[in-house]
Design a protein around this motif. Structure first.
Motif, mmCIF file in Angstrom:
data_model
loop_
_atom_site.group_PDB
_atom_site.id
_atom_site.type_symbol
_atom_site.label_atom_id
_atom_site.label_comp_id
_atom_site.label_asym_id
_atom_site.label_seq_id
_atom_site.Cartn_x
_atom_site.Cartn_y
_atom_site.Cartn_z
ATOM 1 N N ASN A 179 2.608 6.934 -6.586
ATOM 2 C CA ASN A 179 1.732 7.794 -7.374
ATOM 3 C C ASN A 179 1.890 9.259 -6.998
ATOM 4 O O ASN A 179 1.896 10.141 -7.863
ATOM 5 C CB ASN A 179 0.273 7.354 -7.207
ATOM 6 C CG ASN A 179 -0.102 6.203 -8.109
ATOM 7 O OD1 ASN A 179 -0.277 6.371 -9.303
ATOM 8 N ND2 ASN A 179 -0.236 5.014 -7.532
ATOM 9 N N THR A 180 2.025 9.535 -5.712
ATOM 10 C CA THR A 180 2.235 10.916 -5.270
ATOM 11 C C THR A 180 3.555 11.469 -5.821
ATOM 12 O O THR A 180 3.619 12.606 -6.299
ATOM 13 C CB THR A 180 2.241 10.995 -3.736
ATOM 14 O OG1 THR A 180 1.010 10.485 -3.227
ATOM 15 C CG2 THR A 180 2.425 12.436 -3.271
ATOM 16 N N VAL B 146 -2.422 10.123 -12.865
ATOM 17 C CA VAL B 146 -1.539 10.930 -12.020
ATOM 18 C C VAL B 146 -0.552 11.715 -12.876
ATOM 19 O O VAL B 146 -0.266 12.893 -12.602
ATOM 20 C CB VAL B 146 -0.806 10.017 -11.013
ATOM 21 C CG1 VAL B 146 0.350 10.753 -10.362
ATOM 22 C CG2 VAL B 146 -1.758 9.515 -9.946
ATOM 23 N N HIS C 242 0.832 -1.200 0.000
ATOM 24 C CA HIS C 242 0.000 0.000 0.000
ATOM 25 C C HIS C 242 0.871 1.257 0.000
ATOM 26 O O HIS C 242 0.593 2.221 -0.721
ATOM 27 C CB HIS C 242 -0.913 -0.012 1.221
ATOM 28 C CG HIS C 242 -1.791 1.204 1.333
ATOM 29 N ND1 HIS C 242 -2.845 1.436 0.476
ATOM 30 C CD2 HIS C 242 -1.759 2.260 2.186
ATOM 31 C CE1 HIS C 242 -3.432 2.574 0.805
ATOM 32 N NE2 HIS C 242 -2.794 3.096 1.838
ATOM 33 N N ARG C 243 1.944 1.252 0.801
ATOM 34 C CA ARG C 243 2.842 2.399 0.857
ATOM 35 C C ARG C 243 3.508 2.640 -0.501
ATOM 36 O O ARG C 243 3.651 3.780 -0.942
ATOM 37 C CB ARG C 243 3.910 2.176 1.927
ATOM 38 C CG ARG C 243 4.766 3.422 2.197
ATOM 39 C CD ARG C 243 6.044 3.084 2.920
ATOM 40 N NE ARG C 243 5.825 2.223 4.065
ATOM 41 C CZ ARG C 243 6.809 1.627 4.729
ATOM 42 N NH1 ARG C 243 8.054 1.775 4.343
ATOM 43 N NH2 ARG C 243 6.543 0.856 5.764
ATOM 44 N N VAL D 251 2.338 1.944 -3.445
ATOM 45 C CA VAL D 251 1.371 2.432 -4.423
ATOM 46 C C VAL D 251 1.082 3.914 -4.216
ATOM 47 O O VAL D 251 1.189 4.727 -5.139
ATOM 48 C CB VAL D 251 0.073 1.599 -4.372
ATOM 49 C CG1 VAL D 251 -1.003 2.238 -5.248
ATOM 50 C CG2 VAL D 251 0.344 0.169 -4.844
ATOM 51 N N TRP D 252 0.696 4.296 -2.975
ATOM 52 C CA TRP D 252 0.319 5.700 -2.786
ATOM 53 C C TRP D 252 1.521 6.632 -2.824
ATOM 54 O O TRP D 252 1.442 7.753 -3.358
ATOM 55 C CB TRP D 252 -0.496 5.895 -1.512
ATOM 56 C CG TRP D 252 0.212 5.782 -0.205
ATOM 57 C CD1 TRP D 252 0.215 4.724 0.635
ATOM 58 C CD2 TRP D 252 1.016 6.800 0.443
ATOM 59 N NE1 TRP D 252 0.962 4.989 1.759
ATOM 60 C CE2 TRP D 252 1.464 6.256 1.669
ATOM 61 C CE3 TRP D 252 1.384 8.098 0.104
ATOM 62 C CZ2 TRP D 252 2.275 6.962 2.544
ATOM 63 C CZ3 TRP D 252 2.194 8.808 0.982
ATOM 64 C CH2 TRP D 252 2.627 8.249 2.188
ATOM 65 N N THR E 116 1.105 -3.983 -6.932
ATOM 66 C CA THR E 116 -0.327 -4.081 -7.189
ATOM 67 C C THR E 116 -0.709 -5.530 -7.471
ATOM 68 O O THR E 116 -0.022 -6.207 -8.240
ATOM 69 C CB THR E 116 -0.705 -3.210 -8.401
ATOM 70 O OG1 THR E 116 -0.286 -1.862 -8.175
ATOM 71 C CG2 THR E 116 -2.208 -3.230 -8.627
ATOM 72 N N VAL F 154 5.442 0.554 -8.479
ATOM 73 C CA VAL F 154 3.998 0.654 -8.265
ATOM 74 C C VAL F 154 3.286 -0.562 -8.829
ATOM 75 O O VAL F 154 2.419 -1.164 -8.187
ATOM 76 C CB VAL F 154 3.441 1.947 -8.895
ATOM 77 C CG1 VAL F 154 1.914 1.948 -8.862
ATOM 78 C CG2 VAL F 154 3.970 3.171 -8.156
#
Length: 215
Positions: free
Chosen positions: A19-20, A148, A12-13, A15-16, A133, A129
């Motif tokens: 993307n950021t 993004v 999860h870390r 991925v977010w 996933t 990323v």
């Protein structure tokens, strides 16, 4: 926290955070590339062909570096290329920010170093990323990365317009935009530096290492 929960947290870390970071790097790339195009012609006096030839430097270097970044990530993991790429993107702004004037060679240096940085960053970040996933959501993850990227470019255009939107217009033909460009590059420098700092918090495991849930 058991092994499965820890593995899900790391994915999860990735991925977010990935993307950021992609949003910010694309923002900085667009926000600095657009004014450079007008600056070279309206304030330095380059022809359209000379401007285009110099601007080719960034994607050319990026294309050369990206395969190496992918190879490095497959062997040693993606943490270092992401951190180093974002740091180089930030450092590339210094050749424009701190010189008394903004000559063509400083812009060329910025384009080359930023191209190296984005070559290292994008190839590796996208792979990180996608690898974090689940396979059944890979299409959604790829679409999110594209969204993004486009959003970063849109915000970058807006940021460039705020600071140097009148560059090249007939009404402002005698106005210098050197200070505005330095402020714009300073903002983008800080944003890229934030991505580099965030890259330190990515997991350091190699792509072919045992699954974390087995630990």
């Amino acid at each position: 926290m058991n092994g499965g929960e820890r593995s899900d947290t790391i994915r999860h870390r990735k991925v977010w955070l990935g993307n950021t970071s992609s949003f910010i790097i694309n923002l900085a790339q667009t926000a600095t590339l657009i004014p450079v195009t007008f600056y070279l012609q309206s304030e330095i006096g380059f022809s359209a062909s000379a401007t285009g030839a110099l601007l080719m430097l960034q994607p050319l270097v990026m294309g050369i570096v990206a395969p190496f970044a992918g190879w490095f990530r497959d062997r040693y993991g993606g943490s270092f290329p992401i951190l180093a790429g974002a740091a180089l993107c930030s450092a590339s702004m210094l050749s424009v920010m701190f010189l008394p004037t903004v000559p063509a060679w400083s812009i060329g240096l910025h384009l080359a170093v930023f191209g190296i940085g984005t070559g290292l960053f994008h190839a590796t970040n996208n792979a990180e990323v996608m690898s974090a996933t689940p396979a059944e959501k890979s299409s959604l993850a790829g679409s999110l990365l594209a969204l993004v990227r486009y959003l970063g470019q849109i915000v970058g255009i807006g940021l460039a317009t705020v600071f140097v939107g009148t560059m090249g217009s007939q009404a402002q033909i005698h106005e210098s935009h050197g200070v505005s460009i330095r402020i714009l590059f300073g903002i983008c420098c800080a944003l890229c530096l934030a991505v580099a700092i965030a890259g330190r918090y990515l997991p350091k495991e190699k792509p072919n290492s045992p699954n974390l849930s087995a630990s």
